[in-house]
Design a protein around this motif. Structure first.
Motif, PDB file in Angstrom:
ATOM      1  N   PHE B  50     -49.889 -25.459  65.725  1.00 16.76           N
ATOM      2  CA  PHE B  50     -50.745 -26.576  66.157  1.00 16.76           C
ATOM      3  C   PHE B  50     -52.216 -26.156  66.124  1.00 16.76           C
ATOM      4  CE2 PHE B  50     -52.832 -29.015  69.594  1.00 16.76           C
ATOM      5  CZ  PHE B  50     -52.628 -30.281  69.088  1.00 16.76           C
ATOM      6  N   ALA B  51     -52.449 -24.949  66.665  1.00 20.12           N
ATOM      7  CA  ALA B  51     -53.824 -24.436  66.682  1.00 20.12           C
ATOM      8  C   ALA B  51     -54.337 -24.215  65.267  1.00 20.12           C
ATOM      9  CB  ALA B  51     -53.885 -23.134  67.472  1.00 20.12           C
ATOM     10  N   GLY B  52     -53.421 -23.879  64.365  1.00 25.10           N
ATOM     11  CA  GLY B  52     -53.834 -23.652  62.977  1.00 25.10           C
ATOM     12  C   GLY B  52     -54.142 -24.931  62.237  1.00 25.10           C
ATOM     13  N   VAL B  53     -53.424 -26.001  62.557  1.00 21.86           N
ATOM     14  CA  VAL B  53     -53.598 -27.256  61.806  1.00 21.86           C
ATOM     15  C   VAL B  53     -54.790 -28.054  62.326  1.00 21.86           C
ATOM     16  CG1 VAL B  53     -52.493 -29.435  61.183  1.00 21.86           C
ATOM     17  CG2 VAL B  53     -51.155 -27.355  61.187  1.00 21.86           C
ATOM     18  N   THR B  54     -55.043 -27.957  63.635  1.00 18.76           N
ATOM     19  CA  THR B  54     -56.112 -28.764  64.230  1.00 18.76           C
ATOM     20  C   THR B  54     -57.480 -28.620  63.540  1.00 18.76           C
ATOM     21  OG1 THR B  54     -54.910 -28.609  66.290  1.00 18.76           O
ATOM     22  CG2 THR B  54     -57.141 -29.455  66.424  1.00 18.76           C
ATOM     23  N   PRO B  55     -57.904 -27.389  63.146  1.00 18.80           N
ATOM     24  CA  PRO B  55     -59.197 -27.296  62.441  1.00 18.80           C
ATOM     25  C   PRO B  55     -59.237 -28.160  61.169  1.00 18.80           C
ATOM     26  CG  PRO B  55     -58.449 -25.121  63.047  1.00 18.80           C
ATOM     27  CD  PRO B  55     -57.354 -26.056  63.408  1.00 18.80           C
ATOM     28  N   LEU B  56     -58.077 -28.349  60.541  1.00 18.59           N
ATOM     29  CA  LEU B  56     -58.040 -29.167  59.324  1.00 18.59           C
ATOM     30  C   LEU B  56     -58.411 -30.620  59.622  1.00 18.59           C
ATOM     31  CD1 LEU B  56     -54.849 -27.800  57.555  1.00 18.59           C
ATOM     32  CD2 LEU B  56     -57.227 -27.264  57.086  1.00 18.59           C
ATOM     33  N   LEU B  58     -60.579 -31.444  61.812  1.00 23.02           N
ATOM     34  CA  LEU B  58     -62.045 -31.423  61.850  1.00 23.02           C
ATOM     35  C   LEU B  58     -62.609 -31.425  60.426  1.00 23.02           C
ATOM     36  CD1 LEU B  58     -62.664 -28.916  64.735  1.00 23.02           C
ATOM     37  CD2 LEU B  58     -63.469 -31.281  64.644  1.00 23.02           C
ATOM     38  N   LEU B  59     -61.991 -30.643  59.551  1.00 23.49           N
ATOM     39  CA  LEU B  59     -62.463 -30.562  58.173  1.00 23.49           C
ATOM     40  C   LEU B  59     -62.305 -31.897  57.451  1.00 23.49           C
ATOM     41  CD1 LEU B  59     -61.278 -27.108  56.784  1.00 23.49           C
ATOM     42  CD2 LEU B  59     -63.597 -27.884  57.229  1.00 23.49           C
ATOM     43  N   ALA B  60     -61.270 -32.623  57.802  1.00 27.78           N
ATOM     44  CA  ALA B  60     -61.041 -33.924  57.162  1.00 27.78           C
ATOM     45  C   ALA B  60     -61.895 -35.011  57.798  1.00 27.78           C
ATOM     46  CB  ALA B  60     -59.564 -34.301  57.228  1.00 27.78           C
ATOM     47  N   LYS B  61     -62.671 -34.625  58.809  1.00 31.97           N
ATOM     48  CA  LYS B  61     -63.635 -35.528  59.454  1.00 31.97           C
ATOM     49  C   LYS B  61     -62.999 -36.771  60.074  1.00 31.97           C
ATOM     50  CE  LYS B  61     -67.780 -34.400  56.838  1.00 31.97           C
ATOM     51  NZ  LYS B  61     -68.631 -34.848  55.770  1.00 31.97           N
ATOM     52  N   PHE B  62     -61.902 -36.559  60.771  1.00 29.84           N
ATOM     53  CA  PHE B  62     -61.412 -37.735  61.508  1.00 29.84           C
ATOM     54  C   PHE B  62     -60.975 -37.350  62.909  1.00 29.84           C
ATOM     55  CE2 PHE B  62     -56.653 -37.781  61.307  1.00 29.84           C
ATOM     56  CZ  PHE B  62     -56.471 -36.630  60.582  1.00 29.84           C
ATOM     57  N   PHE B  63     -61.725 -36.408  63.485  1.00 30.08           N
ATOM     58  CA  PHE B  63     -61.363 -35.888  64.790  1.00 30.08           C
ATOM     59  C   PHE B  63     -61.343 -36.975  65.864  1.00 30.08           C
ATOM     60  CE2 PHE B  63     -62.366 -33.694  68.816  1.00 30.08           C
ATOM     61  CZ  PHE B  63     -61.281 -32.844  68.839  1.00 30.08           C
ATOM     62  N   LYS B  64     -62.347 -37.836  65.859  1.00 27.37           N
ATOM     63  CA  LYS B  64     -62.440 -38.900  66.873  1.00 27.37           C
ATOM     64  C   LYS B  64     -61.234 -39.815  66.815  1.00 27.37           C
ATOM     65  CE  LYS B  64     -67.199 -39.968  68.084  1.00 27.37           C
ATOM     66  NZ  LYS B  64     -68.330 -40.777  67.641  1.00 27.37           N
ATOM     67  N   LYS B  65     -60.930 -40.226  65.593  1.00 24.63           N
ATOM     68  CA  LYS B  65     -59.799 -41.119  65.364  1.00 24.63           C
ATOM     69  C   LYS B  65     -58.500 -40.441  65.804  1.00 24.63           C
ATOM     70  CE  LYS B  65     -58.787 -44.059  61.436  1.00 24.63           C
ATOM     71  NZ  LYS B  65     -58.953 -44.099  59.988  1.00 24.63           N
ATOM     72  N   TRP B  66     -58.426 -39.154  65.479  1.00 20.00           N
ATOM     73  CA  TRP B  66     -57.244 -38.382  65.829  1.00 20.00           C
ATOM     74  C   TRP B  66     -57.084 -38.309  67.344  1.00 20.00           C
ATOM     75  CZ3 TRP B  66     -57.298 -33.491  68.299  1.00 20.00           C
ATOM     76  CH2 TRP B  66     -56.049 -32.858  68.378  1.00 20.00           C
ATOM     77  N   LEU B  67     -58.220 -38.044  68.035  1.00 18.06           N
ATOM     78  CA  LEU B  67     -58.195 -37.937  69.485  1.00 18.06           C
ATOM     79  C   LEU B  67     -57.735 -39.266  70.110  1.00 18.06           C
ATOM     80  CD1 LEU B  67     -58.982 -35.473  71.159  1.00 18.06           C
ATOM     81  CD2 LEU B  67     -61.119 -36.616  71.708  1.00 18.06           C
ATOM     82  N   ARG B  68     -58.284 -40.342  69.580  1.00 19.90           N
ATOM     83  CA  ARG B  68     -57.917 -41.658  70.110  1.00 19.90           C
ATOM     84  C   ARG B  68     -56.422 -41.918  69.923  1.00 19.90           C
ATOM     85  NH1 ARG B  68     -60.919 -45.953  67.226  1.00 19.90           N
ATOM     86  NH2 ARG B  68     -62.227 -44.287  66.453  1.00 19.90           N
ATOM     87  N   ALA B  69     -55.933 -41.588  68.739  1.00 24.70           N
ATOM     88  CA  ALA B  69     -54.516 -41.798  68.459  1.00 24.70           C
ATOM     89  C   ALA B  69     -53.655 -40.926  69.357  1.00 24.70           C
ATOM     90  CB  ALA B  69     -54.227 -41.508  66.991  1.00 24.70           C
ATOM     91  N   MET B  70     -54.116 -39.686  69.576  1.00 22.60           N
ATOM     92  CA  MET B  70     -53.343 -38.777  70.425  1.00 22.60           C
ATOM     93  C   MET B  70     -53.263 -39.297  71.854  1.00 22.60           C
ATOM     94  SD  MET B  70     -52.102 -36.412  68.636  1.00 22.60           S
ATOM     95  CE  MET B  70     -52.069 -37.361  67.141  1.00 22.60           C
ATOM     96  N   ILE B  71     -54.393 -39.835  72.340  1.00 22.45           N
ATOM     97  CA  ILE B  71     -54.391 -40.398  73.695  1.00 22.45           C
ATOM     98  C   ILE B  71     -53.431 -41.583  73.753  1.00 22.45           C
ATOM     99  CG2 ILE B  71     -55.816 -41.629  75.394  1.00 22.45           C
ATOM    100  CD1 ILE B  71     -58.137 -39.776  74.413  1.00 22.45           C
TER     101      ILE B  71
END
Lengths: 296, 281
Positions: B50-56, B58-71
């Motif tokens: 999980f820790a290894g994939v999460t930086p990707l 960020l690299l794909a530039k959709f961290f905000k969207k990802w965070l919202r979906a995770m919540i």
């Protein structure tokens, strides 16, 4: 050498399945190379049905009763598939949105070429040629759904032109467009007809925009071809309905052009003619020609 | 909530590092990562993954969207953890296993999210072509996607038209509301059918499937970074296969489990007795 018409319809008859009326009844006509044929008729008179017989959409795509024979360049198309005919006949439909599917305008134009397995360099060359011909440079990388209706229709024309078919068919291509774009499209079509020698068949409700370019008019009423020939002949035919005459606006525009160019009217009348806004009726028009109406 | 999840899988037209990779590379990435996620059952390796994939992300530039979906899916993840922790039997530590399951879900969501965020429908269809799927399938995928805006617009028009004629869509109980949808569905379906018919005519008239083979103006091309990544991914896949066949024991630190007193069950029991005490006093 015997003369072979580009398009020849012999006793073409068609009845849609689950419909008791014939959509086409014994339609016969011949179109020569380089003709610009305008197919006129009311809604539901069989205009689209007639056009669809030209590339085999009818009877291959619609079930129903089909009779007669359609010949393109002297060859019957009964045995040929619609897809195979794309090299002979380019078809542009009414609704601009429902005939485009590619990601970009450029790829839309490339689509028929890809279908015929043309090598990539050749596709590129041909696409560039068409983009230049139709002035699509600005939108070539845009999605066909993000451009205006007129541009969409130009894209569809570009795609139909890609395989360089000698015949072009337009099924009410301008009816979804604004008057300005429609005029532009018709001008382009006329250019293709005059400069590239394409044989054009175009169906329309109204004649205003097209009349100056057409060489023949076909008038169809409830599936029967009532009149066919040069415009003047057809418009004087007693079968031809008054409602489908060019509107007075267009007459007026033409008259205005004449008065501008040749000054055939006396100075006083000419001034009057140009000062008054578009007449609404013939009576209205006669009234100020006679000078009965000073100013509005 | 549902729209947020749909949005999460919606392609974002961005020019990030991940976007520049070939969809085939990303496909292999998804396959390999899914294999590894299923391979590991223990909490520590899954957390590392999980820790290894999460930086990707960020690299794909959709961290905000990802965070919202995770919540949005957090309740579901919690449910997975709690149910596993309380109901699992025959494992030394059910809570650890539950947490591992939760991480498994998160990793899969991340990996598939990265794929769909960065692969356009067009690339997807071109990928299918490269994998020798029939062209009609690839065409259907990209066309279906392309028609979404048109159909959405039309649906909005139909809804407005039916509302103007007095249709009340959001009144009454759920059954009544479903019944109210019928006057919308019929015109929407009718127009969709008409559209697809007209489109079929149009592509047929332009030589659809005229030849057995077809050419393409554009097609996918692997770049050097794709080859490099593919090499790495194939290496990882080989390692995965090796582990599946040989079943090497994992190092002991990877098998770490929650101490007995932090088990969810014992925590719940402790909490219960604390509550009991509180009321007995």
């Amino acid at each position: 050498m015997t003369y072979t018409p580009v398009i020849e319809l012999k006793n073409v008859t068609f009845k849609y399945k689950n419909c008791d009326k014939f959509a086409l009844e014994n339609v016969n006509f011949q179109v020569a190379q380089g003709d610009f044929v305008l197919l006129v008729g009311y809604s539901g008179s069989g205009k689209s049905t007639l056009l669809k017989t030209l590339n085999g959409l009818i009877p291959h795509f619609y079930s129903g009763l089909f009779g007669g024979d359609v010949k393109l360049f002297g060859e019957s198309i009964a045995e040929k598939k619609t897809a195979q005919l794309a090299k002979t006949i380019g078809f542009v439909f009414q609704n601009p949105e429902n005939q485009l599917s590619a990601l970009t305008v450029e790829r839309e134009i490339a689509f028929p070429l890809e279908n015929f397995a043309i090598p990539r360099q050749e596709i590129r060359r041909r696409v560039n040629e068409i983009i230049a011909l139709l002035d699509l440079e600005k939108i070539q990388d845009k999605s066909p759904f993000a451009i205006s209706g007129g541009e969409q229709q130009l894209t569809a024309i570009g795609s139909a032109l890609a395989l360089d078919p000698p015949i072009l068919v337009f099924d009410e291509t301008t009816s979804h467009l604004s008057p300005q774009s429609a005029t532009k499209i018709i001008k382009k079509i006329a250019e293709l007809n005059r400069e590239q020698g394409k044989t054009v068949i175009l169906s329309e409700h109204r004649l205003d925009r097209n009349l100056q370019y057409v060489t023949k008019i076909a008038y169809i009423e409830s599936g029967q071809l009532k009149a066919f020939g040069p415009p003047r002949e057809v418009l004087h035919n007693k079968n031809y309905p008054l409602e489908l005459y060019p509107r007075i606006t267009s007459l007026y525009e033409q008259l205005k052009k004449v008065t501008d160019n040749f000054a055939i009217l006396p100075e006083k009348h000419r001034k009057q003619l140009l000062a008054v806004p578009e007449p609404l009726t013939i009576d209205d028009f006669l009234l100020f020609i006679k000078g009965g109406r000073e100013s509005v | 909530m549902s729209t947020r999840i749909l949005e999460y899988f919606n392609y974002e037209q961005d020019k990030s590092l991940i976007h520049r990779f070939d969809p085939r590379t990303k496909m292999l990435f998804v396959i390999v990562l899914t294999c590894y996620t299923i391979l590991f059952r223990d909490l520590v390796p899954l957390m590392l993954l999980f820790a290894g994939v999460t930086p990707l992300v960020l690299l794909a530039k959709f961290f905000k969207k990802w965070l919202r979906a995770m919540i949005t899916v957090l309740p579901l993840v919690l449910l997975i953890i709690i149910l596993n922790a309380l109901l699992l039997k025959n494992v030394p530590s059910p809570t650890t296993a539950g947490l591992a399951m939760g991480f498994r879900f998160l990793i899969l969501a991340e990996v598939f999210g990265i794929f769909f965020q960065t692969v356009s429908p067009d690339e997807l269809s071109q990928m299918f072509i490269k994998f020798r799927f029939p062209y009609s399938l690839a065409w259907a995928i990209s066309t279906a996607y392309r028609f979404i805006p048109t159909l959405t617009k039309e649906t909005a028009i139909i809804v407005a038209a039916q509302k103007a004629r007095g249709l009340q869509i959001d009144r009454g109980n759920i059954f009544k509301r479903l019944k109210n949808m019928i006057p919308l569905l019929i015109p929407i379906f009718a127009s969709a059918f008409r559209r697809s018919w007209q489109l079929a005519e149009a592509i047929e008239s332009r030589g659809w499937n005229a030849m057995k083979k077809r050419t393409f103006l554009y097609s996918l091309r692997l770049k050097w970074w794709d080859y490099l990544t593919l090499l790495l991914l194939f290496g990882l896949f080989a390692l995965f296969l090796l582990q599946v066949i040989k079943q090497y024991p994992l190092p002991s630190w990877m098998l770490w489990q929650l101490p007995e007193k932090y088990e969810l069950k014992s925590l719940a029991i402790a909490f219960w007795s604390w509550l009991k005490n509180l009321f007995q006093k």
